[in-house]
Design a protein around this motif. Structure first.
Motif, mmCIF file in Angstrom:
data_model
loop_
_atom_site.group_PDB
_atom_site.id
_atom_site.type_symbol
_atom_site.label_atom_id
_atom_site.label_comp_id
_atom_site.label_asym_id
_atom_site.label_seq_id
_atom_site.Cartn_x
_atom_site.Cartn_y
_atom_site.Cartn_z
ATOM 1 N N PHE A 330 1.005 -1.088 0.027
ATOM 2 C CA PHE A 330 0.192 -0.142 0.078
ATOM 3 C C PHE A 330 1.042 1.087 -0.446
ATOM 4 C CE2 PHE A 330 -2.046 3.674 1.667
ATOM 5 C CZ PHE A 330 -3.499 3.746 1.695
ATOM 6 N N LEU A 331 1.808 1.226 0.386
ATOM 7 C CA LEU A 331 2.570 2.642 0.967
ATOM 8 C C LEU A 331 3.739 2.468 -0.053
ATOM 9 C CD1 LEU A 331 3.942 2.031 4.989
ATOM 10 C CD2 LEU A 331 2.082 3.699 3.723
ATOM 11 N N CYS A 332 4.165 1.465 -0.934
ATOM 12 C CA CYS A 332 4.890 1.797 -2.074
ATOM 13 C C CYS A 332 4.248 2.144 -3.627
ATOM 14 C CB CYS A 332 4.715 0.014 -2.797
ATOM 15 S SG CYS A 332 5.793 0.217 -4.318
ATOM 16 N N GLY A 333 2.741 1.662 -3.371
ATOM 17 C CA GLY A 333 1.745 2.337 -4.617
ATOM 18 C C GLY A 333 1.349 3.757 -4.338
ATOM 19 N N CYS A 334 1.352 3.855 -3.275
ATOM 20 C CA CYS A 334 1.540 5.982 -2.380
ATOM 21 C C CYS A 334 2.310 6.834 -2.939
ATOM 22 C CB CYS A 334 0.921 5.898 -1.054
ATOM 23 S SG CYS A 334 0.775 7.620 -0.409
ATOM 24 N N ALA A 335 3.495 5.517 -3.179
ATOM 25 C CA ALA A 335 4.743 6.635 -3.400
ATOM 26 C C ALA A 335 5.334 6.571 -4.752
ATOM 27 C CB ALA A 335 5.544 6.057 -2.888
ATOM 28 N N CYS A 336 4.885 5.751 -5.315
ATOM 29 C CA CYS A 336 4.384 5.530 -6.785
ATOM 30 C C CYS A 336 3.645 6.334 -8.051
ATOM 31 C CB CYS A 336 3.899 3.966 -7.207
ATOM 32 S SG CYS A 336 5.113 2.931 -7.644
#
Length: 500
Positions: A330-336
């Motif tokens: 989830f946090l990875c997708g947000c940073a993407c």
């Protein structure tokens, strides 16, 4: 070799610029300071580390590596990938130090390709980069939706115990909800994004440590060391995020390169530890990959669920581990989305995107809000292909890897060819090793592109056909075709919007 200090002379650019070296350097590169510089070197690193997210990357690609390469391709093979990815990262860091702008790769290509080729080089690099980023967001957030579906399936009894198997429409709805939440978070001022980036970096590191401790502790059956390291596909992407965030980073020509290098280095270390821990659970590959198992063929989920079930009679601990992975994803997708929006903002600033005036806007909080939601919308549209054909959907997602690698390689190619004598380094540079490291990085990307384009199984059939070369060729054909027919008449590369 990293050399602190500044090797580039800054021209006078007014009192404000003189008081702010970052603003002065950006003015020298031709741009106004329109985004808020609220990121430290730690925040810049954290965003890249969060996007690379090896816990997420290893988990969602583990089935592929297990099926087509076996454990050795993921354990010993990791060292090979680390070595050559390191060369790509070092070359990118060197160029980032010289040109710290949100445009990143396409701006670098424009400055390094030479006057005659600059517009075309910039155009093609930019489109590979932004399409690759959109595909990466799609891949990550859709993988999260699938992981949530598997967790629900296992939590309600598993495939063979009457568990709930969500339809493709429900998975798409979960995916859409995730995208909307990411869009809302990215609508916040940059200081909040810095916090989310740091949380993502901490969660990835701490999560891997927790999993590495838990897995050996609960596993009753473990693979032998010989099996893990000899029984016979991984890639690390996303580290251009540090470059796209440089206009919001303090001391950008040093912090940006450090963000790239440290995120790749730490991801490589943590990733290998995680791969080895996971692979120690792999004792029956056909069973873990069997779509008829309780997790529906999701190898990592099945392995974790079984390990806890054998030890304690319940798979709840396995669901806890999957929850750790889900939050990291989830946090990875947000940073993407953060990286996507800054790339889109910069590309629109140079009028390379349709309706650029709409996307090249920042709100009162200095956030490129319109392009944030453009990134969300495009990612959702790309996922609609999953309703028709999973093969086509997975092929489209290959752009997330190969497309990004092509975008990484192009400015490095120009750095070691057309700009080999004219390149003026920034505070971070590789000295006499710059050309050699660059050539190794270019060769690696060329090899990876070929490998990702080869058939994944024989005989080649409709359900295993590798569409990667078709999709990558499609992006190339469309970008070059648009250039020949239209863009060459008006796109001249990065546009200066200040008096320098």
């Amino acid at each position: 070799m990293a050399v602190p200090g500044r090797s580039l002379e800054l021209p006078a650019a007014g009192p404000a610029a003189e008081a702010d070296p970052d603003r002065a350097r950006l003015h020298q590169l031709g741009y106004k300071q329109e985004l808020k510089r609220g990121l430290s070197v730690l925040s810049n690193f954290a965003l890249s580390f969060s996007i690379i997210s090896v816990m997420m990357g290893v988990t969602i690609t583990y089935n592929t590596g297990l099926r087509y390469g076996g454990p050795v391709s993921m354990t010993l093979g990791w060292f090979v990938v680390t070595l050559f990815n390191g060369c790509v990262a070092l070359s990118m860091a060197e160029i980032c130090s010289a040109y710290p702008t949100s445009g990143g790769l396409y701006y670098w290509s424009a400055k390094l390709a030479g006057k005659d080729w600059a517009p075309l080089a910039s155009w093609v690099t930019g489109w590979f980069n932004i399409v690759g980023q959109w595909a990466a967001t799609t891949s990550i957030d859709f993988s999260l939706a699938q992981l949530v579906q598997v967790m629900v399936l296992l939590g309600t009894g598993g495939l063979n115990g009457g568990g709930y198997m969500a339809s493709k429409y429900v998975v798409l709805a979960i995916y859409g909800a995730i995208l909307v939440i990411h869009g809302l978070i990215n609508s916040l001022p940059i200081q909040y994004m810095a916090w989310f980036g740091q949380l993502g970096a901490f969660w990835n590191a701490a999560g891997i440590i927790v999993l590495v401790i838990l897995i050996p502790a609960v596993a009753k059956e473990r693979a032998s060391a010989g099996f893990i390291f000899t029984h016979f596909n991984y890639s690390v992407i996303g580290y251009d995020a540090s470059a796209h965030m440089t206009e919001e980073t303090k001391n950008a020509d040093w912090s940006g390169p450090m963000g790239i290098i440290t995120s790749v280095a730490l991801s490589s270390v943590f990733g290998w530890i995680y791969v080895v821990a996971l692979t120690s659970l792999v004792t029956d590959i056909p069973y873990l990959l069997d779509p008829g198992n309780d997790a529906g063929g999701y190898a990592v989920a099945q392995a974790l669920y079984d390990a806890f079930h054998r030890r304690y009679g319940t798979g709840t601990g396995g669901l806890f581990c999957l929850g750790i992975i889900a939050i990291a994803t989830f946090l990875c997708g947000c940073a993407c989305i953060t990286s996507n929006s800054r790339m889109g903002y910069a590309f629109s600033r140079d009028r390379a995107m349709p309706f650029s005036r709409v996307w090249y806007r920042v709100n009162k909080q200095e956030v490129p809000l319109n392009v944030v939601w453009l990134s969300v919308a495009v990612a959702f549209v790309m996922a609609l292909t999953s309703l028709g054909s999973q093969v086509a959907f997975q092929a489209m997602l290959s752009i997330a890897t190969v497309g990004q690698y092509v975008a990484y390689a192009l400015p490095i190619v120009f750095r070691v060819t057309t700009a080999r004598k004219s390149f003026v380094p920034g505070p971070f540079h590789l000295g006499k090793y710059g050309l050699a490291v660059g050539w190794v990085g270019v060769a690696w990307v060329a090899l990876v592109t070929v490998l990702f384009s080869l058939p994944v199984a024989y005989p080649v059939a409709e359900d295993n056909f590798n569409y990667t070369p078709v999709l990558v060729g499609g992006v190339l054909a469309l970008s070059v075709g648009a250039w020949v027919l239209h863009a060459r008449f008006w796109f001249k590369g990065p546009i200066t919007n200040v008096d320098v």
